[in-house]
Design a protein around this motif. Structure first.
Motif, mmCIF file in Angstrom:
data_model
loop_
_atom_site.group_PDB
_atom_site.id
_atom_site.type_symbol
_atom_site.label_atom_id
_atom_site.label_comp_id
_atom_site.label_asym_id
_atom_site.label_seq_id
_atom_site.Cartn_x
_atom_site.Cartn_y
_atom_site.Cartn_z
ATOM 1 N N UNK A 1 19.601 11.414 3.370
ATOM 2 C CA UNK A 1 18.813 10.197 3.175
ATOM 3 C C UNK A 1 18.137 10.287 1.818
ATOM 4 N N UNK A 2 18.235 9.215 1.055
ATOM 5 C CA UNK A 2 17.547 9.104 -0.228
ATOM 6 C C UNK A 2 16.832 7.764 -0.231
ATOM 7 N N UNK A 3 15.584 7.738 -0.716
ATOM 8 C CA UNK A 3 14.814 6.491 -0.722
ATOM 9 C C UNK A 3 14.008 6.381 -2.004
ATOM 10 N N UNK A 4 13.943 5.165 -2.519
ATOM 11 C CA UNK A 4 13.207 4.871 -3.740
ATOM 12 C C UNK A 4 12.184 3.786 -3.434
ATOM 13 N N UNK A 5 10.963 3.966 -3.918
ATOM 14 C CA UNK A 5 9.932 2.952 -3.740
ATOM 15 C C UNK A 5 10.130 1.870 -4.791
ATOM 16 N N UNK A 6 10.227 0.635 -4.322
ATOM 17 C CA UNK A 6 10.387 -0.496 -5.234
ATOM 18 C C UNK A 6 9.012 -1.008 -5.674
ATOM 19 N N UNK A 7 8.990 -1.751 -6.750
ATOM 20 C CA UNK A 7 7.730 -2.289 -7.273
ATOM 21 C C UNK A 7 7.050 -3.245 -6.294
ATOM 22 N N UNK A 8 7.810 -3.851 -5.379
ATOM 23 C CA UNK A 8 7.206 -4.732 -4.369
ATOM 24 C C UNK A 8 6.758 -3.952 -3.126
ATOM 25 N N UNK A 9 6.748 -2.643 -3.219
ATOM 26 C CA UNK A 9 6.266 -1.698 -2.206
ATOM 27 C C UNK A 9 7.177 -1.569 -0.983
ATOM 28 N N UNK A 10 8.396 -2.053 -1.076
ATOM 29 C CA UNK A 10 9.401 -1.762 -0.059
ATOM 30 C C UNK A 10 10.186 -0.544 -0.511
ATOM 31 N N UNK A 11 10.879 0.096 0.421
ATOM 32 C CA UNK A 11 11.715 1.249 0.124
ATOM 33 C C UNK A 11 13.177 0.847 0.222
ATOM 34 N N UNK B 1 19.597 0.147 3.194
ATOM 35 C CA UNK B 1 18.725 -0.796 3.875
ATOM 36 C C UNK B 1 17.406 -0.865 3.111
ATOM 37 N N UNK B 2 16.683 -1.961 3.319
ATOM 38 C CA UNK B 2 15.320 -2.076 2.804
ATOM 39 C C UNK B 2 14.359 -1.814 3.962
ATOM 40 N N UNK B 3 13.306 -1.062 3.674
ATOM 41 C CA UNK B 3 12.355 -0.687 4.712
ATOM 42 C C UNK B 3 10.933 -0.881 4.212
ATOM 43 N N UNK B 4 10.037 -1.188 5.126
ATOM 44 C CA UNK B 4 8.610 -1.313 4.788
ATOM 45 C C UNK B 4 7.951 0.060 4.684
ATOM 46 N N UNK B 5 8.583 1.086 5.257
ATOM 47 C CA UNK B 5 7.995 2.427 5.255
ATOM 48 C C UNK B 5 8.983 3.456 4.702
ATOM 49 N N UNK B 6 8.425 4.540 4.231
ATOM 50 C CA UNK B 6 9.233 5.648 3.739
ATOM 51 C C UNK B 6 9.911 6.331 4.917
ATOM 52 N N UNK B 7 11.179 6.732 4.777
ATOM 53 C CA UNK B 7 11.831 7.452 5.867
ATOM 54 C C UNK B 7 11.154 8.799 6.127
ATOM 55 N N UNK C 1 13.861 -1.928 -10.760
ATOM 56 C CA UNK C 1 12.880 -2.301 -9.750
ATOM 57 C C UNK C 1 12.196 -1.113 -9.078
ATOM 58 N N UNK C 2 12.577 0.112 -9.422
ATOM 59 C CA UNK C 2 11.978 1.280 -8.763
ATOM 60 C C UNK C 2 10.829 1.843 -9.584
ATOM 61 N N UNK D 1 0.838 -1.172 0.000
ATOM 62 C CA UNK D 1 0.000 0.000 0.000
ATOM 63 C C UNK D 1 0.885 1.238 0.000
ATOM 64 N N UNK D 2 0.705 2.103 -0.976
ATOM 65 C CA UNK D 2 1.513 3.314 -1.060
ATOM 66 C C UNK D 2 0.808 4.468 -0.366
ATOM 67 N N UNK D 3 1.614 5.320 0.252
ATOM 68 C CA UNK D 3 1.064 6.490 0.937
ATOM 69 C C UNK D 3 0.963 7.658 -0.024
#
Length: 130
Positions: free
Chosen positions: A93-103, A123-129, A34-35, A1-3
């Motif tokens: 900090x830089x973050x990219x949303x992957x197609x599997x909805x991880x960051x 790192x891989x994260x379930x949420x956006x920083x 994958x982004x 689920x994307x915010x």
């Protein structure tokens, strides 16, 4: 689920197209396919605090790219006569949303280590920083 995020504006904000923003610069080549590609950016700057926050959005307006950076400086001198500002602490900090909805999150911590390069890690994260 994307915010769907509504950033808190601080300082000057501006929008930019993807072609004008270097959103891929720190993205490892192995992850590029994958982004989710951002098509528009909101850039919020605070010159007084030497800070910036960027939100990249996809075609639906959902946040798929995030970046922030800040830097604290301190005065220092080599001869006690002329002073200059030196980086005391900071973070990028830089973050990219992957197609599997991880960051995929890239973090650089900058410390007072004689202006040496900051420590970089991913790192891989379930949420956006934040």
């Amino acid at each position: 689920m994307r915010e769907h995020l509504a950033p808190e504006p601080r300082g000057r904000a501006g929008g930019h197209r993807a072609a004008e923003h270097p959103w891929r610069r720190e993205l490892p080549a192995a992850w590029r396919a994958q982004v989710i590609v951002p098509i528009a950016f909101e850039i919020h700057c605070d010159a007084e605090l030497a800070a910036q926050r960027v939100f990249g959005r996809d075609a639906d307006g959902a946040c798929c790219y995030y970046a922030h950076e800040w830097m604290l400086s301190e005065p220092c001198s080599d001869d006690d006569e002329e002073f200059y500002l030196r980086a005391a602490a900071g973070e990028a900090v830089t973050a990219w949303l992957l197609r599997d909805e991880r960051w995929l999150v890239r973090r650089v911590v900058i410390g007072n280590d004689a202006c040496g390069p900051g420590q970089v890690f991913y790192v891989l994260s379930e949420t956006m920083p934040r």
